[in-house]
Design a protein around this motif. Structure first.
Motif, PDB file in Angstrom:
ATOM      1  N   TYR A  28       1.142 -24.870  21.297  1.00 44.82           N
ATOM      2  CA  TYR A  28      -0.277 -24.868  20.960  1.00 44.82           C
ATOM      3  C   TYR A  28      -0.421 -24.107  19.646  1.00 44.82           C
ATOM      4  CZ  TYR A  28      -5.311 -24.484  21.463  1.00 44.82           C
ATOM      5  OH  TYR A  28      -6.656 -24.571  21.248  1.00 44.82           O
ATOM      6  N   VAL A  29      -0.826 -24.810  18.608  1.00 46.03           N
ATOM      7  CA  VAL A  29      -0.872 -24.264  17.257  1.00 46.03           C
ATOM      8  C   VAL A  29      -2.296 -24.285  16.732  1.00 46.03           C
ATOM      9  CG1 VAL A  29       0.025 -24.468  14.901  1.00 46.03           C
ATOM     10  CG2 VAL A  29       1.443 -25.206  16.837  1.00 46.03           C
ATOM     11  N   SER A  59     -11.273 -21.840  19.279  1.00 48.81           N
ATOM     12  CA  SER A  59      -9.982 -22.516  19.154  1.00 48.81           C
ATOM     13  C   SER A  59      -9.019 -22.164  20.289  1.00 48.81           C
ATOM     14  CB  SER A  59      -9.336 -22.189  17.805  1.00 48.81           C
ATOM     15  OG  SER A  59      -9.064 -20.806  17.711  1.00 48.81           O
ATOM     16  N   LYS A  60      -9.500 -21.378  21.242  1.00 43.63           N
ATOM     17  CA  LYS A  60      -8.716 -20.972  22.430  1.00 43.63           C
ATOM     18  C   LYS A  60      -7.462 -20.191  22.031  1.00 43.63           C
ATOM     19  CE  LYS A  60     -10.504 -24.357  25.516  1.00 43.63           C
ATOM     20  NZ  LYS A  60     -11.054 -25.575  25.358  1.00 43.63           N
ATOM     21  N   ILE A  61      -7.675 -19.171  21.208  1.00 42.65           N
ATOM     22  CA  ILE A  61      -6.562 -18.380  20.689  1.00 42.65           C
ATOM     23  C   ILE A  61      -5.726 -17.738  21.786  1.00 42.65           C
ATOM     24  CG2 ILE A  61      -7.909 -16.266  20.346  1.00 42.65           C
ATOM     25  CD1 ILE A  61      -6.196 -15.917  17.727  1.00 42.65           C
ATOM     26  N   ALA A  75      -2.707 -19.761  22.344  1.00 42.03           N
ATOM     27  CA  ALA A  75      -1.892 -20.125  21.181  1.00 42.03           C
ATOM     28  C   ALA A  75      -0.481 -19.557  21.229  1.00 42.03           C
ATOM     29  CB  ALA A  75      -2.581 -19.676  19.897  1.00 42.03           C
ATOM     30  N   HIS A  76       0.462 -20.398  20.859  1.00 41.45           N
ATOM     31  CA  HIS A  76       1.842 -19.966  20.642  1.00 41.45           C
ATOM     32  C   HIS A  76       2.021 -19.549  19.184  1.00 41.45           C
ATOM     33  CE1 HIS A  76       2.334 -22.877  24.037  1.00 41.45           C
ATOM     34  NE2 HIS A  76       2.996 -21.841  24.512  1.00 41.45           N
ATOM     35  N   ILE A  77       1.261 -20.218  18.308  1.00 46.22           N
ATOM     36  CA  ILE A  77       1.395 -20.009  16.856  1.00 46.22           C
ATOM     37  C   ILE A  77       0.006 -20.059  16.219  1.00 46.22           C
ATOM     38  CG2 ILE A  77       2.372 -20.953  14.710  1.00 46.22           C
ATOM     39  CD1 ILE A  77       4.448 -22.395  16.583  1.00 46.22           C
ATOM     40  N   LEU A  78      -0.218 -19.165  15.260  1.00 45.74           N
ATOM     41  CA  LEU A  78      -1.422 -19.232  14.428  1.00 45.74           C
ATOM     42  C   LEU A  78      -0.972 -19.193  12.981  1.00 45.74           C
ATOM     43  CD1 LEU A  78      -4.896 -17.985  14.628  1.00 45.74           C
ATOM     44  CD2 LEU A  78      -3.590 -17.183  12.667  1.00 45.74           C
ATOM     45  N   ILE A  79      -1.514 -20.100  12.188  1.00 41.89           N
ATOM     46  CA  ILE A  79      -1.209 -20.156  10.761  1.00 41.89           C
ATOM     47  C   ILE A  79      -2.511 -19.944  10.003  1.00 41.89           C
ATOM     48  CG2 ILE A  79      -0.314 -21.576   8.875  1.00 41.89           C
ATOM     49  CD1 ILE A  79       1.208 -23.162  11.166  1.00 41.89           C
ATOM     50  N   ALA A  80      -2.563 -18.879   9.211  1.00 43.90           N
ATOM     51  CA  ALA A  80      -3.732 -18.588   8.374  1.00 43.90           C
ATOM     52  C   ALA A  80      -3.438 -19.148   6.990  1.00 43.90           C
ATOM     53  CB  ALA A  80      -3.985 -17.085   8.318  1.00 43.90           C
ATOM     54  N   HIS A 106      -2.388 -11.038  20.548  1.00 45.62           N
ATOM     55  CA  HIS A 106      -0.945 -11.051  20.800  1.00 45.62           C
ATOM     56  C   HIS A 106      -0.326 -12.448  20.708  1.00 45.62           C
ATOM     57  CE1 HIS A 106      -1.574  -6.906  21.910  1.00 45.62           C
ATOM     58  NE2 HIS A 106      -2.500  -7.299  22.758  1.00 45.62           N
ATOM     59  N   VAL A 107      -0.752 -13.193  19.686  1.00 42.26           N
ATOM     60  CA  VAL A 107      -0.159 -14.506  19.441  1.00 42.26           C
ATOM     61  C   VAL A 107       1.307 -14.267  19.051  1.00 42.26           C
ATOM     62  CG1 VAL A 107      -0.232 -16.579  18.007  1.00 42.26           C
ATOM     63  CG2 VAL A 107      -2.372 -15.490  18.731  1.00 42.26           C
ATOM     64  N   PRO A 108       2.243 -14.933  19.725  1.00 41.43           N
ATOM     65  CA  PRO A 108       3.666 -14.655  19.487  1.00 41.43           C
ATOM     66  C   PRO A 108       4.145 -14.875  18.048  1.00 41.43           C
ATOM     67  CG  PRO A 108       3.385 -15.944  21.489  1.00 41.43           C
ATOM     68  CD  PRO A 108       2.043 -15.884  20.819  1.00 41.43           C
ATOM     69  N   LYS A 109       3.664 -15.917  17.399  1.00 40.05           N
ATOM     70  CA  LYS A 109       4.113 -16.213  16.031  1.00 40.05           C
ATOM     71  C   LYS A 109       2.882 -16.388  15.146  1.00 40.05           C
ATOM     72  CE  LYS A 109       7.335 -19.219  13.547  1.00 40.05           C
ATOM     73  NZ  LYS A 109       8.476 -18.337  13.403  1.00 40.05           N
ATOM     74  N   VAL A 110       2.796 -15.555  14.123  1.00 38.53           N
ATOM     75  CA  VAL A 110       1.677 -15.610  13.189  1.00 38.53           C
ATOM     76  C   VAL A 110       2.254 -15.750  11.785  1.00 38.53           C
ATOM     77  CG1 VAL A 110      -0.313 -14.374  12.251  1.00 38.53           C
ATOM     78  CG2 VAL A 110       0.226 -14.193  14.696  1.00 38.53           C
TER      79      VAL A 110
END
Length: 145
Positions: free
Chosen positions: A9-10, A68-70, A73-78, A98-102
């Motif tokens: 989920y990104v 966005s149901k953060i 989320a497994h990943i968030l890209i800003a 605490h999103v694992p990958k940002v």
């Protein structure tokens, strides 16, 4: 027999050239992708095969992340065009949700240290472009005619 990777989920904040390209690629690879942007016109940059969701809202603020149901989320890209916005969104995603990958886009290379100290991955178009240009010039003599 090749195993399929489980979909992730990104969330991508910012639907400019970079955000829309990443969204298209990750969606095509079978991931669940949500793209957030404040400009409805930005979503026209998404490729026709994009199968994710779009949310039009201000990218700074709790509603963008909650809508966005953060929490899933497994990943968030800003990937907005503003370093300050990207660092703020990245910090909130990493420290509060605490999103694992940002991953955050950074235009000004001198700011990358701040992201590193916060354990946030970065991508810098400035550094990438400088490397490509330098490599092109430095390796010019390596090409045989």
């Amino acid at each position: 027999m090749k195993k399929n990777k489980p979909s992730k989920y990104v969330i991508i904040i910012g639907c400019g050239g970079l955000g829309s390209s990443i969204a298209g690629q990750l969606s095509a690879a079978g991931n669940n992708v949500v793209v957030v942007d404040r400009d409805r016109e930005a979503f026209k940059k998404l490729p026709p095969e994009f199968s994710g969701f779009t949310i039009m809202t201000e990218v700074i603020g709790k509603s963008a992340l909650v809508d966005s149901k953060i929490e899933q989320a497994h990943i968030l890209i800003a990937s907005t065009d503003d370093d300050n916005t990207n660092i703020m969104i990245a910090q909130i995603a990493k420290m509060i949700y605490h999103v694992p990958k940002v991953i955050a886009r950074v235009f000004e290379p001198s700011r990358m240290r701040v992201y590193k100290d916060l354990d946030i991955e970065t991508i810098s178009p400035t550094i990438l472009a400088a490397s490509v240009v330098s490599d092109s010039i430095l390796n010019e003599g390596d090409v045989e005619s």
